[in-house]
Design a protein around this motif. Structure first.
Motif, PDB file in Angstrom:
ATOM      1  N   MET A   1      -4.430   8.466   6.104  1.00  0.00           N
ATOM      2  CA  MET A   1      -5.715   7.923   6.546  1.00  0.00           C
ATOM      3  C   MET A   1      -6.181   8.598   7.832  1.00  0.00           C
ATOM      4  O   MET A   1      -7.331   9.021   7.947  1.00  0.00           O
ATOM      5  N   TYR A   2      -5.291   8.717   8.801  1.00  0.00           N
ATOM      6  CA  TYR A   2      -5.656   9.375  10.060  1.00  0.00           C
ATOM      7  C   TYR A   2      -5.922  10.866   9.839  1.00  0.00           C
ATOM      8  O   TYR A   2      -6.837  11.446  10.433  1.00  0.00           O
TER       9      TYR A   2
ATOM     10  N   GLN B   1      -7.078  12.221   7.177  1.00  0.00           N
ATOM     11  CA  GLN B   1      -8.384  12.348   6.536  1.00  0.00           C
ATOM     12  C   GLN B   1      -9.504  12.298   7.571  1.00  0.00           C
ATOM     13  O   GLN B   1     -10.458  13.077   7.528  1.00  0.00           O
ATOM     14  N   LEU B   2      -9.410  11.372   8.532  1.00  0.00           N
ATOM     15  CA  LEU B   2     -10.433  11.301   9.578  1.00  0.00           C
ATOM     16  C   LEU B   2     -10.496  12.595  10.364  1.00  0.00           C
ATOM     17  O   LEU B   2     -11.590  13.094  10.673  1.00  0.00           O
TER      18      LEU B   2
ATOM     19  N   ARG C   1      -9.185   5.125   1.725  1.00  0.00           N
ATOM     20  CA  ARG C   1      -7.775   5.104   2.108  1.00  0.00           C
ATOM     21  C   ARG C   1      -7.424   3.800   2.832  1.00  0.00           C
ATOM     22  O   ARG C   1      -6.366   3.217   2.609  1.00  0.00           O
TER      23      ARG C   1
ATOM     24  N   VAL D   1     -12.274   8.093   3.966  1.00  0.00           N
ATOM     25  CA  VAL D   1     -11.395   7.384   4.892  1.00  0.00           C
ATOM     26  C   VAL D   1     -11.417   5.888   4.595  1.00  0.00           C
ATOM     27  O   VAL D   1     -10.367   5.220   4.611  1.00  0.00           O
TER      28      VAL D   1
ATOM     29  N   CYS E   1     -15.383   3.404  10.739  1.00  0.00           N
ATOM     30  CA  CYS E   1     -16.163   4.211   9.799  1.00  0.00           C
ATOM     31  C   CYS E   1     -17.500   3.547   9.471  1.00  0.00           C
ATOM     32  O   CYS E   1     -18.539   4.207   9.408  1.00  0.00           O
TER      33      CYS E   1
END
Length: 473
Positions: free
Chosen positions: A61-62, A64-65, A122, A119, A155
């Motif tokens: 997840m991180y 992806q950001l 996820r 994100v 987000c």
């Protein structure tokens, strides 16, 4: 943060469950593990039944950001062009359109919609997986759920301030989410606030989960983002109280002093940083990708892409503001002076390594909390002297004298000015503030001949609209 590379998984796992794709989105990984799910377990069950594999989903997840171009360069660069701090000098069509607020040649690859929803997906997958399956330890499950909710809230904050109403996706079932229509901004903010309050209640009060690194989040990260959200939604008492919680966490956060504000602020684990972005491209990188855009590779016009607008520089004229000399760089090219942003100093890995410095993009920092509290205090007329004191924190750090005026109208003007000077070319501050305060039309129409009021809302690319008939422009 835990960075893992998952290999030799069956193709069906990749298609059924996106969290298995950690290796695609994270570069420079060191640890290699294999996941061989039992035949009677679904891919999600295999991931969320033990700590180490669940943590790989959090890492994904991180990661992806950190791979979203609009997060790493779009927020500081594109939004500064869309506002009135920065000017584009070269010929890339999309950047010319950000500069003019026309957005004609928009494609799915030049806007934040797809990246931030990836994100969000996820985060939703983590929330669903930990809720449905058991096996992770109580401490890890609690922390991961809270982090996923904070990430989802962040987000949606970005999305709501770019687009206004957007689909509010809270699950991973694409059969349901693929055709969702836009949700109202009020309901989006309601969900953001719910997520952040739940995250705040369950996150740790330090950075021990990431061994001290501020690429992780804690309860004060949630409080800092809540303070901003409450300010945007005009709940000033809660904006003030959440900002106060962060400011009072003096064991974790302090303002970088004047003497080192040019070198010690925008670095990894700065004392002023509340939440920093993991390094994109490779975890071992020591420079930020935005620096390579702002600072030219050579002292020539062909290498120069951006300059700070003279109207922006005018607000520093005749002052002793150290941000003018420490956070900007003057370049003399062909007899003319061009001023570029220089909060970050190193445009290549080699330069950063040679200087033995690791710079990291900051998502949230302490200076904002003082300005949030100052504005909130003025708006609710609760503590004018306290508001003045908060405003003077960043002013005096920059080498300016303390203000003494207590008139609310003057204070609000000075707070807005301080936001602009402190956060130029940083995390969409100027663009979002122009819109939330209702000044965008007046300010930008005077500066940009092609300005139209609808330019305050970023359009969704037609290729995205074509996939969802319920998603209207």
């Amino acid at each position: 943060m835990y960075i893992l590379n998952i290999k030799r998984m069956k193709a069906s796992i990749y298609t059924k469950y996106i969290i298995g794709l950690v290796a695609i989105f994270l570069m420079g990984c060191e640890k290699m593990i294999e996941i061989k799910p039992p035949l009677n377990e679904t891919p999600s069950a295999a991931i969320f039944t033990q700590d180490r594999t669940a943590l790989s989903a959090l890492s994904g997840m991180y990661g992806q950001l950190a791979q979203i171009t609009f997060q790493t360069t779009g927020l500081p660069i594109n939004t500064s062009l869309m506002a009135d701090d920065l000017r584009y000098l070269a010929s890339v069509v999309n950047l010319q359109e950000f500069n003019a607020n026309t957005y004609v040649a928009l494609t799915a690859s030049t806007e934040p919609f797809t990246g931030f929803y990836q994100v969000i997906y996820r985060a939703n997958a983590i929330i669903e997986g930990l809720t449905k399956y058991s096996g992770t330890s109580v401490a890890v499950s609690k922390q991961m759920l809270a982090e996923a909710k904070l990430m989802r809230a962040y987000c949606y904050f970005i999305m709501a301030n770019f687009y206004g109403a957007v689909p509010l996706v809270l699950q991973t079932d694409v059969n349901t989410t693929a055709y969702q229509s836009r949700e109202t901004v009020a309901n989006i903010y309601k969900q953001i606030i719910t997520d952040l309050n739940e995250a705040k209640a369950n996150l740790l009060a330090d950075y021990s989960f990431t061994k001290g690194d501020r690429i992780g989040v804690n309860k004060f990260t949630a409080a800092a983002l809540l303070a901003r959200v409450y300010l945007y939604t005009e709940n000033y008492p809660l904006a003030e109280s959440n900002a106060t919680e962060v400011i009072q966490a003096a064991n974790l956060y302090s303002m970088v002093p004047t003497a080192t504000m040019g070198t010690a602020l925008f670095v990894k684990n700065s004392t002023e940083s509340i939440w920093q972005l993991p390094q994109p491209l490779q975890a071992t990188n020591q420079y930020t990708t935005e620096t390579a855009s702002f600072l030219p590779s050579s002292n020539t016009l062909t290498a120069l892409n951006f300059q700070l607008r003279p109207t922006f520089l005018d607000i520093f004229t005749g002052t002793a503001d150290r941000r003018r000399s420490l956070w900007m760089r003057d370049l003399t090219i062909g007899g003319s002076v061009y001023v570029v942003p220089a909060k970050f100093k190193y445009r290549t890995q080699a330069e950063a390594v040679a200087a033995n410095v690791t710079e990291s993009q900051i998502i949230l920092r302490l200076a904002e909390q003082y300005l949030i509290r100052a504005e909130a205090r003025v708006k609710i007329n609760s503590n004018i002297n306290g508001a003045l004191s908060d405003l003077n924190v960043t002013r005096q750090r920059a080498g300016l004298g303390a203000l003494t005026a207590t008139d609310p109208t003057i204070l609000l003007q000075e707070i807005a000015l301080e936001y602009r000077k402190e956060f130029f070319c940083e995390q969409a501050f100027r663009w979002f503030n122009l819109k939330r305060t209702g000044q965008a039309d007046a300010v930008l129409s005077a500066l940009k001949p092609s300005w139209k009021p609808e330019a305050k809302f970023y359009p969704i690319a037609q290729s995205i609209l074509n996939t969802n008939p319920n998603l209207l422009q």
